[in-house]
Design a protein around this motif. Structure first.
Motif, short mmCIF file in Angstrom:
data_model
loop_
_atom_site.label_atom_id
_atom_site.label_comp_id
_atom_site.label_asym_id
_atom_site.label_seq_id
_atom_site.Cartn_x
_atom_site.Cartn_y
_atom_site.Cartn_z
N ALA A 28 0.83 -1.21 0.00
CA ALA A 28 0.00 0.00 0.00
C ALA A 28 0.86 1.25 0.00
N ALA A 29 2.09 1.13 0.50
CA ALA A 29 3.03 2.26 0.45
C ALA A 29 3.72 2.29 -0.91
N THR A 30 4.34 1.19 -1.28
CA THR A 30 4.97 1.04 -2.59
C THR A 30 4.98 -0.44 -2.95
N SER A 31 4.44 -0.77 -4.09
CA SER A 31 4.45 -2.17 -4.53
C SER A 31 5.81 -2.51 -5.11
N GLN A 32 6.07 -3.80 -5.24
CA GLN A 32 7.30 -4.24 -5.88
C GLN A 32 7.13 -4.28 -7.41
N SER A 378 -0.26 -4.82 4.25
CA SER A 378 -1.02 -4.70 3.00
C SER A 378 -0.56 -5.78 2.02
N PHE A 379 -1.53 -6.34 1.33
CA PHE A 379 -1.30 -7.53 0.50
C PHE A 379 -1.44 -7.19 -0.97
N TYR A 380 -0.75 -8.00 -1.80
CA TYR A 380 -0.84 -7.78 -3.24
C TYR A 380 -0.80 -9.12 -3.95
#
Length: 407
Positions: A28-32, A378-380
């Motif tokens: 949620a801050a920065t995705s990979q 936070s999940f992705y």
């Protein structure tokens, strides 16, 4: 969607942190960033690095094609009618500031109201505070329900004929609340207002159609959706953008410059002063292609499974307080009684688990929650249930570490 196949696309995930396999729960801050996006950016710099629009040589033409092709990709991704409605920015913050500084200050008076919510990221609060100070307009807040959602009745009673702008987040970066943007847009338009939406936490995780929602402005960031940092976009209806003045001036955005006056290019270039973020736009387009190759519906369903599982496991641990509604996006914000979130995040990091701790650029919401800070997982698309288990076990270790203060 095969998560193991997805994980192979992300080089950064295959490492150890503090002698533990990395469990990255801070998207949620920065995705990979997947290899496909890294390769697209690398290809630009290796093969056709050049400025856009002005050059007539081959590299300049290739760069222009890549940059404007990226705009077309973003247009399709958001469901916009025209490429002229897509303005590249440095990110969601810059996009929201553009609307507040250009549209807001030109159209607000001291008889008008700006309506926002307490759950907004600072990027969707401070620009409107400044617009209100500059124009004399009144800033109003839609009240929140105890679970962090908004009722349609409260929205209707807050938005009035005096309201000229309604600015809301699509998905809360703290609560995970998914707001009814289409319904809010209808209420705004019924009262003659425009709606501005912070879409940073939405577009990486669900399908978005700006025409179907009938929003006037919609802001996104590349770095939250598998793209590079420093790039984002603003969607704006052409009827608004064409009458708005630029807020940055210089090269690229001009049509003709005289000694005492200048004229601007057509949409969208009049808002893109200076050399644009060419590699960023190309990288963001590659990220969109990547997400669409997997399917936003698949990604959303996967995240829903993860967050439901995570909340159920966390509820097993005494002293863990989870904030937000039962139906939420793929993140969970929480506190552990007696433990500061920064201390908790430090212990989790020692186990290789990366979470966010702090006020999450949402201090008014922290005040509403009656806390100074929280932790957030936070999940992705690249996270797994096994990683949720590692996270929960690390929480249990934190409980043991802090002992009696964790009750």
């Amino acid at each position: 969607m095969n998560v193991e196949d997805v994980r192979r696309d992300f080089p950064i995930l295959h490492q150890e942190v503090n002698n533990h396999p990395l469990v990255y729960l801070d998207s949620a801050a920065t995705s990979q960033t997947p290899a496909q996006v890294i390769d697209a950016i690398d290809d630009y710099y290796r093969r056709y690095n050049s400025n856009v629009h002005r050059g007539v040589h081959t590299l300049g033409s290739l760069a222009t094609d890549g940059y404007e092709g990226a705009r077309e990709t973003v247009k399709r991704f958001l469901g916009a009618k025209r490429t002229e409605e897509i303005v590249f920015t440095r990110g969601t913050t810059a996009a929201l500031n553009l609307v507040a500084s250009s549209y807001g200050r030109a159209n607000l008076t001291d008889a008008d109201e700006i309506v926002i919510t307490p759950m907004e990221h600072h990027s969707n609060i401070i620009p409107w505070q400044q617009a209100a100070k500059a124009t004399g307009a009144q800033l109003k807040y839609i009240p929140l329900q105890p679970d962090g959602t908004m009722s349609i009745d409260d929205i209707r009673s807050t938005v009035t004929e005096k309201t000229k702008i309604v600015a809301v987040t699509h998905v809360s970066n703290v609560l995970g609340t998914v707001n009814p943007v289409k319904e809010i847009a209808e209420i705004a338009h019924e009262n003659g207002a425009v709606i501005v939406v912070d879409g940073a936490q939405a577009v990486p995780h669900m399908s978005v159609d700006v025409q179907e929602m009938n929003v006037d402005f919609y802001a996104i960031s590349g770095h939250k959706m598998c793209g590079p940092t420093g790039i984002g976009a603003l969607y704006g209806k052409k009827k608004w953008l064409k009458n708005m003045e630029p807020v940055e001036f210089g090269g690229e955005m001009i049509d003709f410059v005289d000694l005492y006056d200048s004229t601007w290019k057509e949409l969208p270039w009049k808002f893109e002063g200076g050399t644009p973020i060419i590699s960023g736009a190309i990288g963001m387009a590659a990220a969109i292609d990547y997400l669409q190759s997997i399917g936003l519906e698949e990604i959303e369903a996967h995240e829903q499974r993860l967050v439901t599982y995570a909340v159920s496991r966390m509820n097993e641990i005494e002293g863990v307080n989870v904030y937000g509604p039962e139906k939420r996006a793929g993140l969970v914000t929480f506190n552990c009684e007696g433990v500061h979130p920064h201390d908790l995040a430090t212990v989790l990091d020692s186990e290789g688990v990366a979470v966010r701790a702090g006020h999450h650029c949402a201090q008014p919401l922290m005040k509403w929650l009656d806390v100074t800070a929280t932790a957030r997982a936070s999940f992705y698309l690249y996270n797994t249930e096994e990683e949720v288990d590692v996270f929960v076990e690390a929480l249990k270790k934190a409980k043991e570490y802090f002992g009696d203060v964790f009750i």
